[in-house]
Design a protein around this motif. Structure first.
Motif, mmCIF file in Angstrom:
data_model
loop_
_atom_site.group_PDB
_atom_site.id
_atom_site.type_symbol
_atom_site.label_atom_id
_atom_site.label_comp_id
_atom_site.label_asym_id
_atom_site.label_seq_id
_atom_site.Cartn_x
_atom_site.Cartn_y
_atom_site.Cartn_z
ATOM 1 N N VAL A 37 0.847 -1.202 0.000
ATOM 2 C CA VAL A 37 0.000 0.000 0.000
ATOM 3 C C VAL A 37 0.878 1.245 0.000
ATOM 4 C CG1 VAL A 37 -1.656 1.351 1.354
ATOM 5 C CG2 VAL A 37 -1.966 -1.124 1.131
ATOM 6 N N ALA A 38 1.889 1.251 0.887
ATOM 7 C CA ALA A 38 2.736 2.433 1.025
ATOM 8 C C ALA A 38 3.511 2.721 -0.255
ATOM 9 C CB ALA A 38 3.713 2.240 2.193
ATOM 10 N N ALA A 82 0.673 2.113 -3.718
ATOM 11 C CA ALA A 82 -0.740 2.483 -3.640
ATOM 12 C C ALA A 82 -1.612 1.316 -4.128
ATOM 13 C CB ALA A 82 -1.007 3.761 -4.451
ATOM 14 N N LYS A 86 -4.343 -1.128 -4.241
ATOM 15 C CA LYS A 86 -5.697 -1.189 -3.671
ATOM 16 C C LYS A 86 -6.132 -2.609 -3.356
ATOM 17 C CE LYS A 86 -7.398 3.310 -4.725
ATOM 18 N NZ LYS A 86 -8.304 4.233 -5.409
ATOM 19 N N PHE A 141 -4.755 -3.245 -0.026
ATOM 20 C CA PHE A 141 -5.567 -2.529 0.963
ATOM 21 C C PHE A 141 -6.871 -3.274 1.234
ATOM 22 C CE2 PHE A 141 -8.868 0.570 2.076
ATOM 23 C CZ PHE A 141 -8.316 1.099 3.227
ATOM 24 N N TRP A 150 -4.773 4.047 5.005
ATOM 25 C CA TRP A 150 -4.302 4.295 3.628
ATOM 26 C C TRP A 150 -3.435 5.556 3.572
ATOM 27 C CZ3 TRP A 150 -4.461 2.087 -1.211
ATOM 28 C CH2 TRP A 150 -4.143 2.934 -2.285
ATOM 29 N N ARG A 151 -3.985 6.641 4.093
ATOM 30 C CA ARG A 151 -3.321 7.942 3.976
ATOM 31 C C ARG A 151 -1.943 7.937 4.636
ATOM 32 N NH1 ARG A 151 -7.102 10.766 6.448
ATOM 33 N NH2 ARG A 151 -5.676 11.595 7.999
ATOM 34 N N LYS A 152 -1.843 7.289 5.812
ATOM 35 C CA LYS A 152 -0.591 7.340 6.584
ATOM 36 C C LYS A 152 0.285 6.113 6.352
ATOM 37 C CE LYS A 152 -1.788 11.009 9.161
ATOM 38 N NZ LYS A 152 -1.130 12.303 8.934
ATOM 39 N N ARG A 212 2.691 5.262 4.639
ATOM 40 C CA ARG A 212 4.147 5.407 4.577
ATOM 41 C C ARG A 212 4.795 5.575 5.956
ATOM 42 N NH1 ARG A 212 6.325 7.281 -0.520
ATOM 43 N NH2 ARG A 212 4.741 7.227 -2.141
ATOM 44 N N MET A 213 3.982 5.808 6.967
ATOM 45 C CA MET A 213 4.526 5.922 8.326
ATOM 46 C C MET A 213 4.670 4.565 9.005
ATOM 47 S SD MET A 213 5.097 9.032 8.408
ATOM 48 C CE MET A 213 5.744 9.031 10.075
ATOM 49 N N GLY A 255 10.907 9.688 8.756
ATOM 50 C CA GLY A 255 9.959 8.580 8.650
ATOM 51 C C GLY A 255 10.725 7.270 8.678
#
Lengths: 213, 181
Positions: free
Chosen positions: B17-18, B21, B23, B26, B63-65, B67-68, B106
């Motif tokens: 996902v990171a 992207a 899906k 996800f 989803w949004r975060k 990459r963290m 990160g």
């Protein structure tokens, strides 16, 4: 070198999200300064993860995934923005309460050269900053509940030990102590309690309603 | 209870996902975790309808975060738990809870495979230890994590072996600091 750390009980409470606000502020501030407690906290979070994994599942409504995918739309996950660690003596969570670093604190004198600034005060807890000139004692006091003191600048000593930047003293009701600021820079501390302080001397006791502590 | 393979599989799905992207990755995470987050929120006092909405917020944040997420420091379950917990605090208007200062960087773009593997395995061990706890002890931990305990009632440690996970996370933090200096 930080010698006095957060307790397991505090880290559990913070991880579970059940501490009063002032305690949350102190934990977040200490963890910002201490990789050891950051690692302990993240290990504690793993308990929450294990519970999430193993405490049952409740089916989602039919279109839930589609709804989330629609919200996400064509956006890729965010790139982490470059973040800057605090350059002052207050870590970021504390700066957010003060509205700046130590030079932005609205100090009020409480006598004997000691100053304080109340940051948050609620029914369950209160947080204040203390400014203690070198060699000065904070009036002898006991506690109804728990009092946590985190040193941000300088150092103090009391009947139990020496506390320098980053150290946390955890004092319960049984401890009657007289913290004295060590020579050098003025000692600045974040002090939080889950009950009002009680001072032992007559004058401080009379002043207590006015000091709001 | 998941196996080691499951934990690693979820971590790899998060990385997909990171990085890409992805899906489909996800959707696989959603299928597993969304019903668990919903159960967590309901046990924490949310109504099923409110919980349903909140799970959508939580999964959109996942989803949004993405990459963290750092597989050397947390399992996917742990990471999603922290997002769900924060959402619950907002939702139930619990005491304000400031977060620690973020690390000024990160996760590494290519997390060390072995570090991730060991951390994921240690997290599995923790899950097994939790399952073996005496019932009353586990109930106390659940009450704390479902927000049904006041902080003064947590007098003692949880009795869970967290030392190894802590050491692995500490190591990962040290590596990150070295990497940045």
């Amino acid at each position: 070198m930080i010698r006095h750390h957060l307790s397991d009980a505090l880290l559990t409470g913070y991880s579970a999200g059940i501490l009063p606000e002032a305690f949350n502020l102190l934990v977040a501030t200490h963890v910002s300064m201490c990789d050891e407690c950051r690692a302990r906290l993240q290990a504690q979070d793993a308990v929450g993860g294990a519970l999430l994994e193993d405490s049952g599942a409740v089916a989602m409504a039919g279109g839930a995934l589609a709804a989330v995918l629609e919200r996400i739309g064509a956006d890729a996950p965010e790139r982490p923005a470059p973040r800057r660690a605090s350059t002052g003596i207050f870590p970021t969570p504390l700066q957010e309460y003060v509205g700046g670093d130590s030079d932005a604190v609205a100090w009020r004198s409480v006598g004997g050269g000691v100053r304080q600034a109340i940051l948050t005060q609620g029914p369950d807890s209160s947080a204040r900053l203390l400014y203690i000139p070198p060699g000065t004692a904070v009036p002898d006091h006991g506690h109804h509940g728990t009092e946590l003191t985190l040193v941000l600048q300088g150092a103090f000593r009391d009947e139990t030990d020496h506390f320098a930047r980053g150290d946390v003293e955890i004092a319960d009701e049984a401890l009657e102590h007289t913290p004295v600021a060590e020579p050098g820079a003025p000692c600045i501390c974040l002090a939080v309690t889950d009950a009002p302080l009680r001072f032992n001397g007559l004058i401080p006791r009379l002043l207590q309603p006015f000091l709001k502590i | 209870m998941t196996s080691d393979d499951d934990s690693l599989r979820y971590a790899n799905l998060m990385i997909a996902v990171a990085r890409d992207a992805d899906k489909a990755a996800f959707a696989a995470l959603f299928t597993h975790f969304a019903p668990r987050v919903k159960a967590f929120l309901i046990k924490s006092g949310a109504t099923p309808a409110v919980a349903e909405d909140c799970v959508q917020d939580v999964m959109a944040t996942v989803w949004r975060k993405a990459r963290m997420f750092d597989p050397a420091r947390a399992s996917v379950a742990t990471w999603i738990f922290t997002i769900a917990r924060n959402r619950r605090i907002d939702l139930l208007r619990r005491d304000r809870r400031p977060e620690p200062e973020d690390l000024p960087w990160g996760p590494e773009p290519e997390p060390d495979q072995l570090d991730s593997l060991v951390l994921q395995q240690e997290t599995e061990r923790l899950g097994e230890a939790l399952a073996r706890l005496p019932e009353d002890q586990r109930a106390l931990i659940e009450r704390a994590y479902f927000g049904d305990l006041s902080h003064s009632q947590i007098a003692t440690a949880t009795g869970l072996p967290l030392g190894t996970i802590k050491s692995r996370i500490r190591l990962a933090l040290e590596k990150l600091r070295q990497h940045m200096s």
